[in-house]
Design an enzyme around this catalytic site. Structure first.
Site, PDB file in Angstrom:
ATOM      1  N   HIS A 200       7.046   0.483   7.401  1.00  0.00           N
ATOM      2  CA  HIS A 200       8.673   0.543   7.450  1.00  0.00           C
ATOM      3  C   HIS A 200       8.938   2.033   7.525  1.00  0.00           C
ATOM      4  CE1 HIS A 200       8.621  -3.558   5.566  1.00  0.00           C
ATOM      5  NE2 HIS A 200       9.424  -3.816   6.743  1.00  0.00           N
TER       6      HIS A 200
ATOM      7  N   ARG B 204       4.503  -9.702   3.587  1.00  0.00           N
ATOM      8  CA  ARG B 204       3.703 -10.756   3.274  1.00  0.00           C
ATOM      9  C   ARG B 204       2.340 -10.665   2.647  1.00  0.00           C
ATOM     10  NH1 ARG B 204       6.820 -13.168   7.777  1.00  0.00           N
ATOM     11  NH2 ARG B 204       7.921 -14.890   7.035  1.00  0.00           N
TER      12      ARG B 204
END
Ligand code: AMP
Length: 281
Positions: A38, A188
């Protein structure tokens, strides 16, 4: 760093920045549980836009599996700190009632693009992605928006949606950021057990094998070998491995079938589902 939870307040601040100050707005939509992947989007955004805006919203409409939505990691405090130290200017953290005051019943038509891979195994997923991203684009009206190559099919869907809706936003794609052992960074990953996490490195290793052996091996044979290498781990099970034309995402049967070819994979590690891809041509 300014934080907004309400659409009206964010919009009036953005109007000020755009109209009065003539600033360009770069937008990085995320579902939080942030990592270096990100942050790479954020730094690309910062280097090309005056104002960097990130959103954090775990979008319920893109989860076809309720348990997956519930277990999706949420680390709001850490996210705030990471964004602040990365130099993010504005964060938008809306509640569900803000984004969906009423049920979103829009159905998008992506033709063949969402009938394969993620679209096939997660029915409705890309319709949910299109719902939330189109809403966020409508709110932010960014000059540019930044997406990761890791979600290769998502990038194709977003670009298609931008064309369909005739939006003026430029979609910028950033390379996949990986852990030192090659595993693609993902929110995840923090849900993996220690052993699953170690074994998960086999996914990118198998994709690297595919890159080294493309052209020298027939497509179907190579696909079989990649699956075999990943499934050789007792912790991993391939859901699909597709070698596709980057333009229409349809499977190719020969190396001359398309100009750009990607290998895309989804793998189950226990209850956790991981995806990755690599460009072969
Ligand atoms: P997410 O929060 O998982 O919805 O991801 C938000 C954005 O970050 C999407 O555009 C993803 O493709 C991108 N992204 C996620 N993981 C990575 C990664 N390892 N490298 C680059 N971009 C990523």
């Amino acid at each position: 760093m300014e934080t907004y939870t309400k659409i009206a307040e964010l919009k009036s601040r953005l109007a000020e920045l755009k109209m009065k100050e003539g600033k360009t707005i770069g937008f990085v939509p995320t579902m939080g549980a942030l990592h270096q992947g990100h942050l790479s989007l954020l730094s690309l955004c910062k280097s090309t836009c005056d104002i960097t805006l990130a959103s954090i919203f775990v979008n319920p409409t893109q989860f076809n599996d309720k348990a997956d939505y519930q277990r999706y990691p949420r680390t709001p405090e850490n996210d705030g700190e990471m964004l602040k130290s990365a130099g993010c200017d504005i964060i938008f953290v809306p509640g569900e009632e803000e984004i969906y005051p009423e049920k979103d019943s829009r159905i998008f038509d992506f033709g063949k693009l969402d009938k394969v891979m993620e679209g096939k195994f997660r029915p409705g997923h890309f319709n949910g992605v299109a719902q939330v991203v189109s809403r966020l684009f409508d709110i932010v009206n960014p000059d540019k928006s930044f997406f990761g190559q890791k979600d290769f099919q998502q990038v194709c869907i977003i670009k298609n949606m931008v064309r369909q809706l005739n939006l003026s936003v430029e979609i910028v794609v950033a390379p996949t950021v990986r852990e030192p052992d090659g595993l693609a960074m993902s929110s995840r990953n923090m849900l993996l057990t220690k052993n699953q996490r170690i074994e998960a490195a086999k996914i990118s290793q198998a994709l690297l094998y595919a890159r080294e052996h493309a052209f020298k091996t027939p497509v179907n044979e190579l696909a079989g070998e990649v699956i075999r290498r990943i499934n050789s781990s007792p912790e991993l099970e391939v859901e699909y491995l597709e070698i596709v034309d980057a333009g229409d995402l349809q499977a190719v049967s020969g190396w001359d079938d398309a100009g750009e070819i990607f290998a895309c994979v989804a793998v189950h590690a226990g209850k956790i589902r991981l995806i990755d891809n690599v460009q072969l041509k």
